[in-house]
Write an enzyme that holds these catalytic residues in place. Sequence first.
Site, PDB file in Angstrom:
ATOM      1  N   GLY A  63      44.439  48.699  52.979  1.00 10.95           N
ATOM      2  CA  GLY A  63      44.496  47.254  52.683  1.00 10.95           C
ATOM      3  C   GLY A  63      43.239  46.738  52.007  1.00 10.95           C
ATOM      4  N   LYS A 122      33.438  37.887  41.896  1.00  9.98           N
ATOM      5  CA  LYS A 122      32.527  37.536  42.998  1.00  9.98           C
ATOM      6  C   LYS A 122      31.137  37.164  42.470  1.00  9.98           C
ATOM      7  CE  LYS A 122      35.095  40.500  46.168  1.00  9.98           C
ATOM      8  NZ  LYS A 122      35.316  41.877  46.583  1.00  9.98           N
ATOM      9  N   LYS A 169      39.107  35.131  45.268  1.00  6.73           N
ATOM     10  CA  LYS A 169      37.948  34.997  44.373  1.00  6.73           C
ATOM     11  C   LYS A 169      38.352  34.870  42.916  1.00  6.73           C
ATOM     12  CE  LYS A 169      38.954  39.232  45.681  1.00  6.73           C
ATOM     13  NZ  LYS A 169      39.055  39.966  46.912  1.00  6.73           N
ATOM     14  N   VAL A 171      33.969  36.353  48.762  1.00  5.08           N
ATOM     15  CA  VAL A 171      32.863  37.219  48.323  1.00  5.08           C
ATOM     16  C   VAL A 171      32.363  38.074  49.480  1.00  5.08           C
ATOM     17  CG1 VAL A 171      30.590  37.320  47.246  1.00  5.08           C
ATOM     18  CG2 VAL A 171      32.167  35.485  46.620  1.00  5.08           C
ATOM     19  N   LEU A 209      49.558  30.545  53.516  1.00  5.15           N
ATOM     20  CA  LEU A 209      50.315  30.993  52.346  1.00  5.15           C
ATOM     21  C   LEU A 209      49.994  32.471  52.212  1.00  5.15           C
ATOM     22  CD1 LEU A 209      49.257  27.976  50.111  1.00  5.15           C
ATOM     23  CD2 LEU A 209      51.436  28.264  51.296  1.00  5.15           C
ATOM     24  N   GLY A 210      50.901  33.321  52.656  1.00  6.73           N
ATOM     25  CA  GLY A 210      50.664  34.768  52.664  1.00  6.73           C
ATOM     26  C   GLY A 210      50.358  35.260  54.063  1.00  6.73           C
ATOM     27  N   LEU A 211      51.041  36.346  54.415  1.00 10.63           N
ATOM     28  CA  LEU A 211      50.872  36.922  55.761  1.00 10.63           C
ATOM     29  C   LEU A 211      50.784  38.443  55.623  1.00 10.63           C
ATOM     30  CD1 LEU A 211      50.732  35.419  58.428  1.00 10.63           C
ATOM     31  CD2 LEU A 211      53.208  35.682  58.696  1.00 10.63           C
TER      32      LEU A 211
HETATM   33  P1  NDP Z   1      48.568  41.212  50.503  1.00 11.96           P
HETATM   34  O1  NDP Z   1      49.294  41.708  49.319  1.00 11.96           O
HETATM   35  O2  NDP Z   1      48.427  42.099  51.684  1.00 11.96           O
HETATM   36  O3  NDP Z   1      49.243  39.847  51.008  1.00 11.96           O
HETATM   37  C1  NDP Z   1      49.738  38.885  50.116  1.00 11.96           C
HETATM   38  C2  NDP Z   1      50.691  37.987  50.889  1.00 11.96           C
HETATM   39  O4  NDP Z   1      51.192  36.995  50.009  1.00 11.96           O
HETATM   40  C3  NDP Z   1      51.899  38.740  51.458  1.00 11.96           C
HETATM   41  O5  NDP Z   1      52.181  38.299  52.751  1.00 11.96           O
HETATM   42  C4  NDP Z   1      53.031  38.352  50.517  1.00 11.96           C
HETATM   43  O6  NDP Z   1      54.297  38.326  51.137  1.00 11.96           O
HETATM   44  C5  NDP Z   1      52.613  36.937  50.146  1.00 11.96           C
HETATM   45  N1  NDP Z   1      53.198  36.524  48.885  1.00 11.96           N
HETATM   46  C6  NDP Z   1      53.095  37.124  47.679  1.00 11.96           C
HETATM   47  N2  NDP Z   1      53.801  36.435  46.766  1.00 11.96           N
HETATM   48  C7  NDP Z   1      54.382  35.408  47.408  1.00 11.96           C
HETATM   49  C8  NDP Z   1      55.251  34.359  47.021  1.00 11.96           C
HETATM   50  N3  NDP Z   1      55.679  34.257  45.755  1.00 11.96           N
HETATM   51  N4  NDP Z   1      55.627  33.468  47.934  1.00 11.96           N
HETATM   52  C9  NDP Z   1      55.223  33.568  49.220  1.00 11.96           C
HETATM   53  N5  NDP Z   1      54.374  34.542  49.658  1.00 11.96           N
HETATM   54  C10 NDP Z   1      53.985  35.447  48.755  1.00 11.96           C
HETATM   55  O7  NDP Z   1      47.130  40.724  49.983  1.00 11.96           O
HETATM   56  P2  NDP Z   1      45.797  40.589  50.815  1.00 11.96           P
HETATM   57  O8  NDP Z   1      46.062  39.998  52.133  1.00 11.96           O
HETATM   58  O9  NDP Z   1      45.060  41.870  50.736  1.00 11.96           O
HETATM   59  O10 NDP Z   1      44.967  39.583  49.889  1.00 11.96           O
HETATM   60  C11 NDP Z   1      45.206  38.196  49.915  1.00 11.96           C
HETATM   61  C12 NDP Z   1      44.045  37.491  49.199  1.00 11.96           C
HETATM   62  O11 NDP Z   1      42.835  37.763  49.879  1.00 11.96           O
HETATM   63  C13 NDP Z   1      43.820  37.939  47.753  1.00 11.96           C
HETATM   64  O12 NDP Z   1      43.365  36.845  47.007  1.00 11.96           O
HETATM   65  C14 NDP Z   1      42.709  38.979  47.881  1.00 11.96           C
HETATM   66  O13 NDP Z   1      41.941  39.107  46.704  1.00 11.96           O
HETATM   67  C15 NDP Z   1      41.883  38.337  48.978  1.00 11.96           C
HETATM   68  N6  NDP Z   1      41.027  39.234  49.729  1.00 11.96           N
HETATM   69  C16 NDP Z   1      41.545  40.403  50.248  1.00 11.96           C
HETATM   70  C17 NDP Z   1      40.757  41.220  51.015  1.00 11.96           C
HETATM   71  C18 NDP Z   1      41.274  42.480  51.597  1.00 11.96           C
HETATM   72  O14 NDP Z   1      40.478  43.217  52.223  1.00 11.96           O
HETATM   73  N7  NDP Z   1      42.555  42.799  51.470  1.00 11.96           N
HETATM   74  C19 NDP Z   1      39.347  40.869  51.295  1.00 11.96           C
HETATM   75  C20 NDP Z   1      38.918  39.615  50.722  1.00 11.96           C
HETATM   76  C21 NDP Z   1      39.744  38.845  49.973  1.00 11.96           C
HETATM   77  P3  NDP Z   1      54.995  39.669  51.710  1.00 11.96           P
HETATM   78  O15 NDP Z   1      54.113  40.099  52.861  1.00 11.96           O
HETATM   79  O16 NDP Z   1      56.338  39.269  52.130  1.00 11.96           O
HETATM   80  O17 NDP Z   1      54.957  40.651  50.578  1.00 11.96           O
HETATM   81  N1  HSE Z   2      39.602  44.484  46.861  1.00 10.59           N
HETATM   82  C1  HSE Z   2      38.463  43.849  47.382  1.00 10.59           C
HETATM   83  C2  HSE Z   2      37.408  44.896  47.689  1.00 10.59           C
HETATM   84  C3  HSE Z   2      38.806  43.084  48.628  1.00 10.59           C
HETATM   85  O1  HSE Z   2      37.738  46.076  47.777  1.00 10.59           O
HETATM   86  O2  HSE Z   2      36.235  44.543  47.828  1.00 10.59           O
HETATM   87  C4  HSE Z   2      37.656  42.273  49.167  1.00 10.59           C
HETATM   88  O3  HSE Z   2      37.333  41.225  48.325  1.00 10.59           O
END
Ligand code: NDP
Ligand code: HSE
Length: 436
Positions: A187, A205, A105, A132, A9-11
Amino acid sequence: MKPVKIGLLGLGTVGGGTVNVLQRNSEEIARRAGRPIEVVHAAVRSLGRERICDTQGILLTEDPFEVVRNPELDLVVELIGGCGLAKELVLEAISLGKHVVTANKALIAECGNEIFAAAEKKGVSIFYEAGVAGGIPIIKALREGLSANRIEWLAGIINGTGNFILSEMRDKGREFSDVLKEAQELGYAEADPTFDVEGIDAAHKLTILASIAYGIPLKFDKVYTEGISKITPQDVIYAGELGYVIKHLGIARRSQAGIEMRVHPTLVPASNMLGKVDGVMNAVMVNGDAVGNTFYYGPGAGAEPTASAVLADVIDLVRSLEGLAAHRVAHTGFAADQLGEDNLLSIDQISSAYYLRIEVLDRAGVMASVASILGELDISIEAIIQKEPREGETRIPLILLTHVVEEQRLNQAIERIEALKPVSGSVVRIRMDHLD
Ligand code: NDP
Ligand code: HSE
């Protein structure tokens, strides 16, 4: 051997990184998990968006419930973020008997008690290592590796974006907003970056870490939270002159009075390992009664470091799919009937050493008045520096380091100091921790 089919769920940053690492290391991962693992279905918000990974062979959809309801999938990985849609999806996956891995988190800290209870009822697992400290396996270390210890305290730099901003501002003199923009492009930042800057992400966290360390329910609303947006370059310089660096720490500590959970800028000795953690790196120091101090260091955010933690959870789950469910570790390491009563302290009830910056008129007797207020309240001073007046100014900064004192008592002192005529503005207060 038949592959395990998983859905994402999410890419985005983390989802894309997860696909890349899984494709690149597929053979090694299959050897470790005992079966090949394939991403076959993934949900995104917008099908037209460019991806950081190769999506060939993955069925893409804009309806995330389609993924959750796909009967072919053994487990789903939630990488959307937030507590709205993500919660609905996770609860639906649980109700359908699917295991869930998440990096979210916010979801675990704010809704984890409900989600874990639903998962336990249904006999499925929720894994959240990536939630975390990014790529650092701190959940596993704390929940399993240190499970024989009574955890006295833990302190960590647990937000990569915030640490990246503080390091770049200090080392390269860059502007706050400029560094934040770069963190977003890389990112690292949350969808709403005020979560990073104001300490909310770190508080999520810390809630999780404290729950695992002390066997208490997740209580996000009890974390005292202060961000980094008010730290001035001046304070960074003065702290440096005194041998300290300012870090944004999450601290959980057990004392006789109860359990502290707090996130705030903290002066730490420059010589301490936490003081040397720069950029997007995170680190957590954990003190257990048997082991003493332990230290965990690594990248706190970013596509592949986070994917490393996500996939470790997926591999763990795949290993236990074949009938080992009964031996799975409880969600926080404590079974629901073993969760303890918590006595969570408010910030007024903690004790700390403090850095104080007081803007005063440059005239005789001011330092004595400040010192006498501190003396009357039995607050002892560790160091004082008085700076030269800046050109054309009649006010000077007075910098004081105190020994450990209850916050309540320090508040009284600050109130009295701010009322002194030669003192202008608010006293800047930053907590200090020698991490011993
Ligand atoms: P992004 O914004 O890069 O990715 C979110 C993804 O969710 C996207 O692919 C987006 O689609 C998809 N999405 C959003 N809304 C919908 C919807 N309604 N239906 C279907 N798909 C949806 O976020 P991150 O990858 O950075 O973060 C994801 C999670 O991981 C968060 O909970 C974040 O806190 C956590 N996290 C992130 C870290 C980081 O370094 N970025 C590190 C640790 C945890 P589209 O691509 O089409 O917009
Ligand atoms: N936004 C978060 C950070 C991603 O910068 O630490 C990792 O949880």
